[in-house]
Design a protein around this motif. Structure first.
Motif, PDB file in Angstrom:
ATOM      1  N   UNK A  84      43.253  19.911   1.045  1.00 28.76           N
ATOM      2  CA  UNK A  84      41.928  20.107   1.726  1.00 28.76           C
ATOM      3  C   UNK A  84      40.720  20.213   1.046  1.00 28.76           C
ATOM      4  N   UNK A  85      40.563  19.781  -0.121  1.00 26.13           N
ATOM      5  CA  UNK A  85      39.414  19.892  -0.784  1.00 26.13           C
ATOM      6  C   UNK A  85      38.252  19.298  -0.463  1.00 26.13           C
ATOM      7  N   UNK A  86      38.540  18.129   0.176  1.00 27.90           N
ATOM      8  CA  UNK A  86      37.377  17.066   0.865  1.00 27.90           C
ATOM      9  C   UNK A  86      36.876  18.010   2.032  1.00 27.90           C
ATOM     10  N   UNK A  87      37.816  18.733   2.767  1.00 26.39           N
ATOM     11  CA  UNK A  87      37.273  19.321   3.976  1.00 26.39           C
ATOM     12  C   UNK A  87      36.383  20.577   3.556  1.00 26.39           C
ATOM     13  N   UNK A  88      36.839  21.252   2.693  1.00 24.00           N
ATOM     14  CA  UNK A  88      36.252  22.490   1.916  1.00 24.00           C
ATOM     15  C   UNK A  88      34.817  22.109   1.496  1.00 24.00           C
ATOM     16  N   UNK A  89      34.750  20.998   0.762  1.00 28.28           N
ATOM     17  CA  UNK A  89      33.322  20.445  -0.132  1.00 28.28           C
ATOM     18  C   UNK A  89      32.602  20.082   1.315  1.00 28.28           C
ATOM     19  N   UNK A  90      33.106  19.577   2.295  1.00 30.59           N
ATOM     20  CA  UNK A  90      32.134  19.177   3.281  1.00 30.59           C
ATOM     21  C   UNK A  90      31.757  20.536   4.194  1.00 30.59           C
ATOM     22  N   UNK A  91      32.445  21.589   4.152  1.00 33.60           N
ATOM     23  CA  UNK A  91      31.779  22.760   4.553  1.00 33.60           C
ATOM     24  C   UNK A  91      30.852  23.450   3.813  1.00 33.60           C
TER      25      UNK A  91
END
Length: 377
Positions: free
Chosen positions: A294-301
């Motif tokens: 979920x790193x990509x989603x956290x980075x989008x956040x």
């Protein structure tokens, strides 16, 4: 602020919200792109619609997150809402909001002056000067309510006007009102979202969606959640149950909003705010460990503000390019989404790095009262 000190759960929630916003803005100009595409043969229509048309709901999730983070930061820095440091508060907001906003407005005005489709007022009721003035005075939503829908490239500015108008007055209320009266006011505001919207005639579609008070009611949900989290920390099991309940509420609204509207007393916005509040409360009490998948989603956040203000430049360019090449062929529209999301992410990352570099040159720091969530904030 180091990424390791951030609250992964809050970043995931913001990442989901900005993802829904970007996909929604891709779906609108393509007109139901996922259902008639090849994906429509493999995935349920309700799932495709949930992915495509929940951008407005995602903005209300942003409102709740924003209220939670702003109030939590005040509580941690100043100890109490009644001791909010006005100078520090407004300076932090300006440092975070204005640089990117001014840059985005300069690009928007240039594209509008050049007559680029999606950026230029068409019906004569709006002007470039009016769009700029309303954006800078945080009255863009009101301007749209009086003049009609803004060009697509400008339209994202409506929610920023609601947030910033709230935060101009909120710290003053914190200083002027006794604590109990402030809590009562926030609670009444949070519970009045539906009645406040009911005051607006349905025929006034733009203002019905973008009026100040219902959006501010969602921000009040976030502030109240921060106040509750300050006073009570649930056990790990209770926090997990709250997170599951919050996720269920969001899933129900995002996937089955028609059933919620029909059978649960039109309570969609309440369930949306409640779900976001429960997730934030649980993540604050027991921050989840970052997960590689979920790193990509956290980075989008983490890049949500940059993504929000800049993604329409990529979206409108992609839509224009697709239409020029394939016109009305919708079979492969789904293939556009991942490249567009990647380009939006890359642009947002460049903007973030430029902001940090500019802040260092100016001798300051890139304060982020919305995005910062170190150790749960």
């Amino acid at each position: 602020m180091k990424a390791a000190g951030r609250n992964a759960g809050i970043d995931w929630l913001r990442g989901l919200a900005i993802l829904l916003v970007v996909v929604h803005h891709l779906a609108l100009p393509f007109r139901l792109p996922l259902r008639p595409s090849l994906l429509g043969d493999w995935l349920p229509g309700r799932l495709l619609d949930a992915l495509s048309f929940n951008g407005y709901e995602a903005v209300f999730v942003f409102f709740v997150i924003s209220g939670f983070l702003i109030a939590t930061r005040i509580l941690e820095r100043d100890g109490d809402l009644r001791r909010v440091d006005l100078r520090h508060f407004y300076r932090a907001r300006a440092r975070r909001i204005l640089p990117l906003l001014l840059a985005a407005l300069a690009v928007l005005a240039t594209l509008a002056w050049l007559g680029i489709d999606g950026y230029t007022p068409q019906d004569g009721r709006q002007s470039i000067g009016g769009l700029l003035g309303s954006a800078l005075s945080f009255s863009f939503n009101w301007y749209e309510g009086r003049t009609g829908w803004a060009p697509a490239g400008w339209d994202v500015l409506w929610s920023l006007s609601i947030e910033e108008a709230f935060y101009i007055g909120f710290p003053l209320l914190c200083l002027w009102l006794p604590r109990r009266l402030l809590v009562v006011l926030l609670l009444a505001w949070a519970l009045a979202i539906a009645p406040l919207r009911a005051l607006v005639p349905l025929a006034d579609e733009v203002w019905w969606e973008k009026a100040y008070l219902p959006g501010m009611g969602a921000i009040a949900w976030g502030v109240l959640t921060a106040l509750l989290a300050r006073r009570w920390r649930p056990g790990r099991r209770d926090a997990r149950a709250l997170a599951l309940f919050g996720g269920f509420c969001l899933l129900l609204v995002l996937g089955w909003s028609d059933l919620v509207h029909r059978h649960l007393f039109k309570s969609g916005l309440y369930m949306l705010c409640l779900g976001a509040a429960c997730l934030l409360f649980a993540f604050q009490a027991w921050p989840p460990a970052p997960r590689w998948g979920l790193r990509w989603l956290a980075r989008m956040g983490q890049l949500s503000y940059e993504l929000y203000l800049s993604h329409m430049f990529v979206v409108l360019a992609a839509v224009a390019l697709y239409r020029a090449q394939l016109d009305k062929v919708q079979t492969w529209t789904f293939a556009v989404y991942l490249p567009v999301l990647a380009c939006c992410y890359g642009l947002a990352l460049l903007i973030k790095q430029a902001h940090r570099h500019g802040s260092r040159l100016a001798g300051g720091c890139a304060l982020d009262p919305i995005a910062g969530n170190k150790t749960g904030v």
